[in-house]
Structures are given as structure tokens and as C-alpha cells.
Enzyme design. Structure first.
Site, PDB file in Angstrom:
ATOM      1  CD  GLU A  16     -95.809  11.128 -28.955  1.00 27.02           C
ATOM      2  OE1 GLU A  16     -95.572  12.312 -28.717  1.00 27.02           O
ATOM      3  OE2 GLU A  16     -95.991  10.508 -29.820  1.00 27.02           O
ATOM      4  CE  LYS A  40     -94.316  15.354 -28.269  1.00 24.88           C
ATOM      5  NZ  LYS A  40     -94.797  14.867 -29.043  1.00 24.88           N
ATOM      6  CG  HIS A  55     -95.878  15.231 -40.204  1.00 28.14           C
ATOM      7  ND1 HIS A  55     -95.932  14.464 -38.809  1.00 28.14           N
ATOM      8  CD2 HIS A  55     -95.689  16.727 -39.985  1.00 28.14           C
ATOM      9  CE1 HIS A  55     -95.774  15.496 -37.904  1.00 28.14           C
ATOM     10  NE2 HIS A  55     -95.696  16.743 -38.632  1.00 28.14           N
ATOM     11  CE  LYS A 115    -100.186  19.303 -27.075  1.00 25.19           C
ATOM     12  NZ  LYS A 115     -99.166  19.900 -27.762  1.00 25.19           N
ATOM     13  CD  GLU A 119    -102.320  21.082 -35.813  1.00 25.85           C
ATOM     14  OE1 GLU A 119    -102.773  20.108 -35.247  1.00 25.85           O
ATOM     15  OE2 GLU A 119    -101.122  20.948 -36.399  1.00 25.85           O
ATOM     16  NE  ARG A 152     -74.772  21.103 -16.201  1.00 22.92           N
ATOM     17  CZ  ARG A 152     -73.793  21.944 -15.644  1.00 22.92           C
ATOM     18  NH1 ARG A 152     -74.175  22.672 -14.845  1.00 22.92           N
ATOM     19  NH2 ARG A 152     -72.641  21.730 -15.841  1.00 22.92           N
ATOM     20  CG  HIS A 202    -100.130  15.508 -37.305  1.00 16.41           C
ATOM     21  ND1 HIS A 202    -101.383  15.933 -37.131  1.00 16.41           N
ATOM     22  CD2 HIS A 202     -99.211  16.857 -36.958  1.00 16.41           C
ATOM     23  CE1 HIS A 202    -101.433  17.156 -36.545  1.00 16.41           C
ATOM     24  NE2 HIS A 202    -100.270  17.463 -36.684  1.00 16.41           N
ATOM     25  CG  ASN A 240     -98.754  11.992 -33.494  1.00 16.14           C
ATOM     26  OD1 ASN A 240     -98.394  13.152 -33.570  1.00 16.14           O
ATOM     27  ND2 ASN A 240     -97.966  11.125 -33.155  1.00 16.14           N
ATOM     28  CG  HIS A 265     -97.901  21.834 -39.320  1.00 16.38           C
ATOM     29  ND1 HIS A 265     -97.649  20.568 -39.706  1.00 16.38           N
ATOM     30  CD2 HIS A 265     -98.663  21.504 -38.541  1.00 16.38           C
ATOM     31  CE1 HIS A 265     -97.935  19.798 -38.671  1.00 16.38           C
ATOM     32  NE2 HIS A 265     -98.699  20.383 -37.993  1.00 16.38           N
ATOM     33  NE  ARG A 311     -97.436  15.433 -25.946  1.00 17.79           N
ATOM     34  CZ  ARG A 311     -96.757  16.334 -25.253  1.00 17.79           C
ATOM     35  NH1 ARG A 311     -96.154  16.218 -24.149  1.00 17.79           N
ATOM     36  NH2 ARG A 311     -96.497  17.653 -26.052  1.00 17.79           N
TER      37      ARG A 311
HETATM   38  N1  LIG Z   1     -93.885  21.766 -29.708  1.00 14.50           N
HETATM   39  C1  LIG Z   1     -95.024  21.226 -30.048  1.00 14.50           C
HETATM   40  O1  LIG Z   1     -95.737  20.474 -29.319  1.00 14.50           O
HETATM   41  C2  LIG Z   1     -95.456  21.647 -31.405  1.00 14.50           C
HETATM   42  C3  LIG Z   1     -96.808  21.272 -32.007  1.00 14.50           C
HETATM   43  C4  LIG Z   1     -97.009  21.842 -33.176  1.00 14.50           C
HETATM   44  C5  LIG Z   1     -96.173  22.392 -34.133  1.00 14.50           C
HETATM   45  N2  LIG Z   1     -95.104  22.701 -33.829  1.00 14.50           N
HETATM   46  C6  LIG Z   1     -93.872  23.703 -34.137  1.00 14.50           C
HETATM   47  O2  LIG Z   1     -94.616  24.742 -34.486  1.00 14.50           O
HETATM   48  C7  LIG Z   1     -93.996  25.366 -35.536  1.00 14.50           C
HETATM   49  C8  LIG Z   1     -94.836  26.222 -36.485  1.00 14.50           C
HETATM   50  O3  LIG Z   1     -95.667  27.198 -35.725  1.00 14.50           O
HETATM   51  P1  LIG Z   1     -96.373  28.430 -36.115  1.00 14.50           P
HETATM   52  O4  LIG Z   1     -97.499  27.913 -37.493  1.00 14.50           O
HETATM   53  O5  LIG Z   1     -97.045  29.226 -35.289  1.00 14.50           O
HETATM   54  O6  LIG Z   1     -95.125  29.170 -37.103  1.00 14.50           O
HETATM   55  P2  LIG Z   1     -94.504  30.430 -37.085  1.00 14.50           P
HETATM   56  O7  LIG Z   1     -94.017  30.649 -35.435  1.00 14.50           O
HETATM   57  O8  LIG Z   1     -93.468  30.494 -38.025  1.00 14.50           O
HETATM   58  O9  LIG Z   1     -95.533  31.717 -37.448  1.00 14.50           O
HETATM   59  C9  LIG Z   1     -96.073  31.680 -38.665  1.00 14.50           C
HETATM   60  C10 LIG Z   1     -95.611  33.176 -39.093  1.00 14.50           C
HETATM   61  O10 LIG Z   1     -96.628  34.260 -38.599  1.00 14.50           O
HETATM   62  C11 LIG Z   1     -95.751  35.135 -37.890  1.00 14.50           C
HETATM   63  N3  LIG Z   1     -96.677  35.543 -36.821  1.00 14.50           N
HETATM   64  C12 LIG Z   1     -96.642  34.771 -35.627  1.00 14.50           C
HETATM   65  N4  LIG Z   1     -97.495  35.656 -34.784  1.00 14.50           N
HETATM   66  C13 LIG Z   1     -98.048  36.832 -35.626  1.00 14.50           C
HETATM   67  C14 LIG Z   1     -98.993  37.564 -35.321  1.00 14.50           C
HETATM   68  N5  LIG Z   1     -99.761  37.548 -34.184  1.00 14.50           N
HETATM   69  N6  LIG Z   1     -99.306  38.746 -36.388  1.00 14.50           N
HETATM   70  C15 LIG Z   1     -98.451  38.582 -37.424  1.00 14.50           C
HETATM   71  N7  LIG Z   1     -97.630  37.414 -37.650  1.00 14.50           N
HETATM   72  C16 LIG Z   1     -97.434  36.610 -36.745  1.00 14.50           C
HETATM   73  C17 LIG Z   1     -94.511  34.910 -37.720  1.00 14.50           C
HETATM   74  O11 LIG Z   1     -93.472  35.780 -37.575  1.00 14.50           O
HETATM   75  C18 LIG Z   1     -94.329  33.863 -38.857  1.00 14.50           C
HETATM   76  O12 LIG Z   1     -93.702  34.400 -39.995  1.00 14.50           O
HETATM   77  C19 LIG Z   1     -93.355  24.439 -36.492  1.00 14.50           C
HETATM   78  O13 LIG Z   1     -92.021  24.503 -36.273  1.00 14.50           O
HETATM   79  C20 LIG Z   1     -93.994  23.139 -35.756  1.00 14.50           C
HETATM   80  O14 LIG Z   1     -92.646  22.121 -35.576  1.00 14.50           O
HETATM   81  C21 LIG Z   1     -94.674  22.581 -32.197  1.00 14.50           C
HETATM   82 ZN   LIG Z   2     -99.852  19.672 -36.358  1.00 13.15          ZN
END
Ligand SMILES: NC(=O)c1ccc[n+]([C@@H]2O[C@H](COP(=O)([O-])OP(=O)(O)OC[C@H]3O[C@@H](n4cnc5c(N)ncnc54)[C@H](O)[C@@H]3O)[C@@H](O)[C@H]2O)c1
Ligand SMILES: [Zn+2]
Length: 360
Positions: A228, A144, A244, A218, A186, A122, A240, A237, A257, A233
Site C-alpha cells: 500500500e 495483511k 468505518h 484483489k 465487498e 520469526r 470504507h 478502501n 462490517h 491498494r
Molecule cells: N486482512 C485483510 O485484508 C482484511 C480485509 C477485510 C477484513 N478483515 C478482517 O476480517 C474480519 C471479519 O471477517 P469475517 O466477516 O469473515 O468475520 P468472522 O471471522 O468473525 O466470521 C463471522 C462469523 O461467521 C462464523 N463463520 C465463519 N465461517 C462460517 C461458516 N462457513 N459457517 C458458519 N459460520 C461461519 C464465524 O464463527 C463468525 O462467528 C475483521 O476482523 C476484519 O478486520 C481483514
Molecule cells: Zn471491508
């Protein structure tokens, strides 16, 4: 010199440490937190082999027992099935409510491991150790967490704030160029909605300073509108809504992305010019900054406008048929507008086709 930014959320407040080479100091940074003596480092198959060892060593040096749990790299791991499997693996390790989790990786790992931390026993504490630009400036701050559903991305989740964030900018050096650059979409977004001056320091090479400024932006927004509910917040977007839709219409794997968001930001700036008085020079500056990071600002014919519009109408933000669109009247200021119609959006998508992208 390491930087520290505070996320002020009353009893759920936490610090974000940003600096070059902080990974090895994670145990020291955690010591004052009284967070427990056992943890699981959740990471992915790309990041764990590069950074898992240093993280584990840093923790063990401070007397914290750390096991590494790895999932396959990629968005597919952000699923209920993987989250459930991780819970079973934590149980098998004998970790109980006194343990905590370390999320070591990009946004996928942060969202997934954060979600596991939110539901395991939990809710147990977790620490974000973001290793992508996107994760350092965006996803690791704000609480989030979640996984994807068949019906859409991020539809299952929980708000669960981390206890600490450790952003080691040295880890960004191993990112492939495309993944490094996409994070700047971003960053440019943050500059456009909150801090025009940020746009002038992007090529300074001072990553800790750039990341820290983004975390401040942020953190300030999250502190003022954690769940939000006030609309503040939602300003995050910017770019986005259309971004998206393009990401979804293009299908998984076509755009990263941040690349889709770059197109969304370009369209949103064009709309801001037409509907909110953004100057041509300001719009051009944003587009030039995106291009400087090899981010796309023009949409090819293979993705049709009708496919983008179909994806847009499916977006959960449009559930009630009401469009709430973020516009930037001048760089550094954003507002939520109810006056943007689907026709306006369609026009803006169509406008992304032309190389000059002149705004009529
Ligand atoms: N929680 C939130 O507020 C929020 C905000 C924006 C995005 N997101 C989420 O984040 C995700 C995207 O994150 P991302 O772009 O970091 O993707 P990711 O975590 O998939 O990383 C991208 C790629 O880079 C590799 N990688 C990561 N760090 C590395 C490093 N230091 N050296 C070499 N390779 C590395 C990973 O293995 C992966 O293949 C999505 O699922 C999205 O929905 C969440
Ligand atoms: Zn984004």
C-alpha cells in the site's frame, strides 16, 4: 471445476484455489508446496466443529500431521492476548520452524492465525482456508495480518503472505444469511472500482465464478501495490472511510462490517456523483445491488451525524488531517481524490437519512 488464481509477488507468489468441495482436497493441493509434515489448524468455536474434521482428514490423507487449536468465535479473539496464547499452545505441541499453520475460518481467524504465523519462530508458512464470503473475496488474499489494540482495530500486525489459499465455496452454505449477505458489499465494491460486468452476474448463483473474479481483482491490485505505497491498494478502501466511521459510531455489534460498508458505498457513490461525474443510473445500480442483498443503504436517526464525524476524525487515515477519499467517476474505475472536504463527507452522511437519497 476448480478455479485457480495466481497472486504474483515474485518469490512470494501463491495460488488461490476456488471450488465447491475443495476442503477435503487440501492435502493434495498442498503436496506440491513442500511445506512440511506438521501443522496446526487454527479455527474458531463455530467453524472448527463443522469443518475442522474434514480439514484434518484431508491433511492426514496426505501424510500431514494436523492438530486443531480453537479460539472463541468473534472479533474479540483478534487480540494480542489470544495471539500470545496460541504461540504458547504451538510451543506446547512441540511445533518448531519446520511446521506451518492452517487458518480455517472467517477474516478473524485469517488475520489472527496469519499474525501468529508471522511472529512464531520469526515467521513460519501458513495456508488460508477462508470460510466466509468476506474472507474468500477479500481478507484471505493480500497478506495483511494482525490483531486489534485498545486504541483501534488492526493497529498491530504484519504483512505476511500465505503460501496457498483454498476457498471451498461449499462452506459458505452454513453461513447465517446476514453473514453471507455482508460479504456481497465487498463484492459490489470490487465491481464498482474495477469491473462493472461483475455487478451483472451477482445473482447467477455461480459462486465459484463470482469468488474467482473477485480474487482476480484483489490479486491484481495486491500484486501491483503489495504494501500500500503507490495508492493503488488504497482504492480498495472505496466506501470504507464513511463505512468505518459509521461502524465505529454505531458501536460493536450494531452493524456487521459489510452492512456499514454498504452505507459507506452508498455515500461514496453519492459523493462520486457530485464530485466526479458518476451518472445517476450508475449510482442507482450500485444501491439496487446492495439492497438486493438486504444490505442497508439508509441510516436511521439513532446514529447521529456528529458521532459519525467524530469517529471519522479519529480514523488513522486522517492522522495528518488530510482526507484522501476514493471516488468512482464511472463504474469500473476509481481514483484517489484530495478534493473531498470534511464538509462534503458530512453532507453525504446526512444524505443517507432520506429514503429517496436524492442527490442535490
Ligand atoms: N486482512 C485483510 O485484508 C482484511 C480485509 C477485510 C477484513 N478483515 C478482517 O476480517 C474480519 C471479519 O471477517 P469475517 O466477516 O469473515 O468475520 P468472522 O471471522 O468473525 O466470521 C463471522 C462469523 O461467521 C462464523 N463463520 C465463519 N465461517 C462460517 C461458516 N462457513 N459457517 C458458519 N459460520 C461461519 C464465524 O464463527 C463468525 O462467528 C475483521 O476482523 C476484519 O478486520 C481483514
Ligand atoms: Zn471491508
Amino acid at each position: 471445476m476448480a478455479r485457480r488464481v495466481e497472486v504474483s509477488l515474485g518469490s512470494r507468489s501463491y495460488a488461490v484455489h476456488i471450488g465447491n468441495g475443495l476442503l477435503g482436497e487440501i492435502g493434495t493441493l498442498l503436496a506440491p508446496e513442500n511445506i512440511g509434515g506438521r501443522c496446526a489448524i487454527i479455527s474458531d468455536s463455530t467453524v472448527a466443529p463443522i469443518y475442522g474434521g474434514s480439514a484434518q482428514k484431508g491433511l492426514r490423507e496426505s501424510g500431514i500431521d494436523a492438530e486443531i487449536l480453537t479460539v472463541p468465535a468473534g472479533e474479540n479473539s483478534k487480540s494480542m492476548a489470544v495471539a500470545s496464547d496460541l504461540c504458547e499452545r504451538l510451543l506446547a505441541l512441540g511445533l518448531d520452524r519446520s511446521a506451518f499453520i492452517v487458518a480455517l475460518g472467517g477474516g478473524v481467524i485469517g488475520d489472527l492465525a496469519g499474525f501468529v504465523a508471522a511472529i512464531y519462530y520469526r515467521g513460519i508458512p501458513y495456508v488460508q482456508v477462508p470460510t466466509t464470503v468476506l474472507a474468500q473475496v477479500d481478507s484471505s488474499v493480500g497478506g495483511k495480518t494482525g490483531v486489534n489494540a485498545r486504541g483501534g482495530k488492526n493497529l498491530i500486525g504484519a504483512f505476511h503472505q500465505p503460501r496457498l489459499v483454498v476457498a471451498d465455496t461449499a462452506t459458505l452454505r452454513t453461513l447465517p444469511a446476514r453473514e453471507y449477505n455482508e460479504g456481497f458489499a465487498e463484492i459490489i465494491k470490487h465491481g464498482a472500482i474495477r469491473d462493472r460486468a461483475l455487478l451483472d452476474v451477482l445473482d447467477s448463483g455461480d459462486l465459484p465464478a463470482i469468488i474467482a473474479r473477485n480474487v482476480e481483482i484483489k490479486a491484481e491490485i495486491v500484486a501491483a501495490d503489495e504494501h500500500e505505497t503507490t495508492g493503488l491498494r488504497a482504492l480498495l478502501n472505496f466506501g470504507h472511510t464513511i463505512g468505518h466511521a459509521i461502524e465505529n459510531a454505531a458501536g460493536y455489534g450494531r452493524f456487521l462490517h459489510g452492512e456499514a460498508i454498504s452505507l459507506g458505498l452508498t455515500a461514496a457513490c453519492n459523493l462520486s456523483m457530485r464530485l466526479a461525474g458518476l451518472s445517476r443510473a450508475a449510482r442507482d445500480l450500485v444501491v439496487a445491488k446492495l439492497s438486493a442483498f438486504q444490505l442497508p443503504t439508509q441510516l436511521g436517526p439513532e446514529i447521529t451525524t456528529s458521532a459519525v464525524m467524530t469517529a471519522l476524525r479519529r480514523d488513522k487515515k486522517f492522522a495528518g488531517g488530510e482526507v484522501r477519499f476514493v471516488l468512482v467517476p464511472e463504474l469500473g474505475t476509481a481514483l484517489l481524490s484530495a478534493d473531498v472536504t470534511l464538509r462534503d463527507i458530512e453532507h453525504a452522511v446526512e444524505e443517507l437519512r432520506s429514503p429517496a437519497q436524492s442527490v442535490s
